[in-house]
Design an enzyme around this catalytic site. Structure first.
Site, mmCIF file in Angstrom:
data_model
loop_
_atom_site.group_PDB
_atom_site.id
_atom_site.type_symbol
_atom_site.label_atom_id
_atom_site.label_comp_id
_atom_site.label_asym_id
_atom_site.label_seq_id
_atom_site.Cartn_x
_atom_site.Cartn_y
_atom_site.Cartn_z
ATOM 1 N N CYS A 18 0.757 -1.296 0.055
ATOM 2 C CA CYS A 18 -0.051 -0.080 0.054
ATOM 3 C C CYS A 18 0.857 1.375 0.088
ATOM 4 O O CYS A 18 1.953 1.272 0.269
ATOM 5 C CB CYS A 18 -0.807 -0.009 1.305
ATOM 6 S SG CYS A 18 -2.051 -1.063 1.373
ATOM 7 N N GLY A 44 -0.076 0.350 -4.996
ATOM 8 C CA GLY A 44 -1.360 -0.195 -4.994
ATOM 9 C C GLY A 44 -2.311 0.177 -5.801
ATOM 10 O O GLY A 44 -2.541 1.374 -5.928
ATOM 11 N N ASN A 118 -0.071 0.745 5.995
ATOM 12 C CA ASN A 118 0.860 0.058 5.096
ATOM 13 C C ASN A 118 1.766 -1.070 5.736
ATOM 14 O O ASN A 118 2.196 -0.736 6.686
ATOM 15 C CB ASN A 118 1.873 1.170 4.182
ATOM 16 C CG ASN A 118 2.911 0.509 3.396
ATOM 17 O OD1 ASN A 118 4.030 1.198 3.209
ATOM 18 N ND2 ASN A 118 2.522 -0.640 2.847
ATOM 19 N N GLY A 119 1.376 -2.245 5.248
ATOM 20 C CA GLY A 119 2.072 -3.462 5.844
ATOM 21 C C GLY A 119 1.276 -4.293 6.293
ATOM 22 O O GLY A 119 0.243 -4.537 5.835
ATOM 23 N N TYR A 258 13.443 -3.486 -5.947
ATOM 24 C CA TYR A 258 12.209 -3.571 -6.758
ATOM 25 C C TYR A 258 11.237 -2.619 -6.578
ATOM 26 O O TYR A 258 10.430 -1.621 -7.310
ATOM 27 C CB TYR A 258 11.637 -4.802 -6.918
ATOM 28 C CG TYR A 258 10.464 -5.216 -7.618
ATOM 29 C CD1 TYR A 258 10.558 -5.215 -9.131
ATOM 30 C CD2 TYR A 258 9.199 -5.226 -7.025
ATOM 31 C CE1 TYR A 258 9.455 -5.450 -9.796
ATOM 32 C CE2 TYR A 258 7.973 -5.357 -7.473
ATOM 33 C CZ TYR A 258 8.262 -5.504 -8.980
ATOM 34 O OH TYR A 258 7.073 -5.860 -9.732
#
Ligand code: SF4
Length: 478
Positions: A18, A44, A118-119, A258
């Site tokens: 996210c 996302g 986020n996570g 990445y």
């Protein structure tokens, strides 16, 4: 039969969890949040949302799809106020549905609490059971909702104490941003798995998953939110709370390799330059005799540029990307399978024919995308095909929010050595950058990173079985 598919862009590439963004003290807060989310879209693409506040009333707008699809000009009239938080989601816990879109907003004890997360919370399932047993009613199947419920149990001691109490129960990776009527709070887990940065846009404070969001809105990067730190932003400015004892950092090295955008500054490093250095290190480890090197665009471009710079070999764009493939496209029928391989990347035949080529890639997870592309290159008569990967083999699943959750999905775990992997993909040879080479390229110390997907040393014990639908299993959704 033709079907519209979701996320068909690169179905076998790893996906980020996210992106989160907030702004405090801007007359056009929701519009700025929109642009912030736009810059974070790569983190996302399933849903997007913004919650705003004018200090009294709170508004929300969420939808499935890309940021530009979810928000229209008229949406901003319905999101007034000087405070806003936003979220773009790729689901790592819970299905991709509108009810699971964030920010997650609740009205409780005469205030509003909106959360963008986020996570991945590793013990969310256990905490949810405990909360449900004590009467909490959940609206979603996201791990993030657990944070709000834990917090409400302690709100009588004040917001900050309640948040500290909630966060101290969590095990896992989180960056979060919370909005109340008159405050924005940002927090990063004590290990600092994911990036989170603080910036300033004139007199307004901004927080974002990545600094590329600051560039787009013209904000200045101030600093990273420290691991374990909580920032409270209100009319008095920014206040820092450090309630947790310091522990060893576990920054996700895959962000540098990445995930993060190359124009971002992550863990103190510029991502573009770091990826070029990964290419430099690759050159030192592996140099097959080839005519030129090429990336699979866009992912391998930066490491390939670094490889070319260090090796002196020519850099060519041997495959041309079609930039106009949207989030969805019509899948070719079975009989058109070969046509389908070239939908996104098409080889430049006269350049490649009868040549010895080294492809530089940033990662291989399942191996099927690379295999299809290599098959396509073989078909047009490339003489030799070698591949250099700018990270070590990914052999362990990630429990901290990245979507490669079982060992069975990972080609390097299944096939064990480089020869087998090269044969599976259809290459003459393959080389993965060593852990030492990768760390050297980051210019950071090895022990500040999580390297679990490469060496199996998990900084936090993963659950026995990693399943993004764990919160839904007993409800019979999956
Ligand atoms: S396991 Fe790999 S992808 Fe997951 S947080 Fe650690 S380094 Fe990142």
């Amino acid at each position: 039969m033709s079907l519209f598919l979701k996320k068909s862009d690169e179905p076998n590439r790893p996906r980020e969890e996210c992106g989160i963004f907030s702004i405090y003290g801007h007359k056009d807060a929701s519009r700025v949040a929109f642009f912030g989310l736009f810059a974070l879209q790569h983190r996302g693409q399933e849903s997007a949302g913004i919650v705003s506040s004018d200090g009294y009333q709170v508004w929300e707008h969420k939808g499935m799809g890309l940021v530009a699809e979810v928000f229209k000009e008229e949406t901003f009239q319905k999101l007034p106020g000087q405070l806003a938080i936003g979220h773009v989601r790729y689901s790592t816990t819970g299905s991709s549905t509108l009810s699971n879109a964030q920010p997650f907003l609740v009205h409780f004890a005469d205030d509003y609490y909106a959360l963008a997360h986020n996570g991945n919370i590793l013990n969310a399932h256990k905490l949810r059971k405990e909360l449900e047993d004590s009467g909490s009613i959940f609206q979603t199947t996201m791990d993030s909702e657990v944070i709000i419920h834990l917090m409400t149990h302690h709100l009588k001691h004040g917001l900050e104490k309640a948040l500290v109490a909630a966060l101290s129960r969590l095990e896992g990776a989180y960056c979060l941003i919370m909005l109340t009527r008159d405050k924005i709070i940002a927090a990063r887990d004590p290990r600092g798995f994911r990036p989170l940065s603080l910036g300033k846009l004139n007199d307004s404070w901004v927080v974002a998953s990545e600094t590329c969001a600051f560039d787009l809105i013209g904000a200045k990067y101030i600093r990273d939110v420290e691991p374990g730190e909580i920032l409270v932003i209100d009319h008095k400015g920014v206040r820092c709370i450090n309630p947790f004892p310091a522990i060893k950092n576990s920054h996700c090295i895959f962000e540098l390799i990445y995930f993060a955008r190359p124009d971002s500054q992550v863990f103190g490093q510029n991502v573009y330059l770091c990826r070029k250095r990964l290419g430099h290190e690759l050159t030192r480890e592996y140099k097959p005799k080839v005519d030129f090197i090429m990336p699979f665009p866009d992912s391998g471009v930066y490491a390939a540029l670094g490889y070319a710079e260090e090796s002196g070999l020519a850099f060519e764009m041997g495959m041309i990307r079609n930039h106009y493939i949207g989030r969805t496209f019509i899948q070719p029928s079975q009989s058109m399978r070969d046509f389908g391989v070239s939908v996104k990347l098409n080889p430049v035949k006269p350049l490649l024919e009868n040549k010895k080529v080294l492809i530089v890639e940033d990662s291989i997870i399942r191996g099927t995308t690379s295999r299809n592309r290599v098959k396509n290159l073989r078909k047009i008569g490339v003489k030799e095909l070698h591949m250099a990967i700018s990270c070590p083999p990914t052999i362990y699943p990630c429990p901290y929010g990245i979507d490669f959750s079982t060992k069975g999905e990972l080609i390097a775990a299944k096939l064990e050595n480089e020869k087998n992997i090269a044969d599976f993909i259809g290459l003459d040879s393959i080389h993965y950058l060593t852990i030492e080479g990768m760390i050297k390229a980051t210019r950071l110390k090895k022990d500040c990173f999580c390297l679990a997907c490469y060496n199996g040393n998990y900084p936090l014990a993963p659950p026995e079985k990693i399943n993004k639908f764990c919160m839904e299993m007993k409800q019979g959704i999956h």
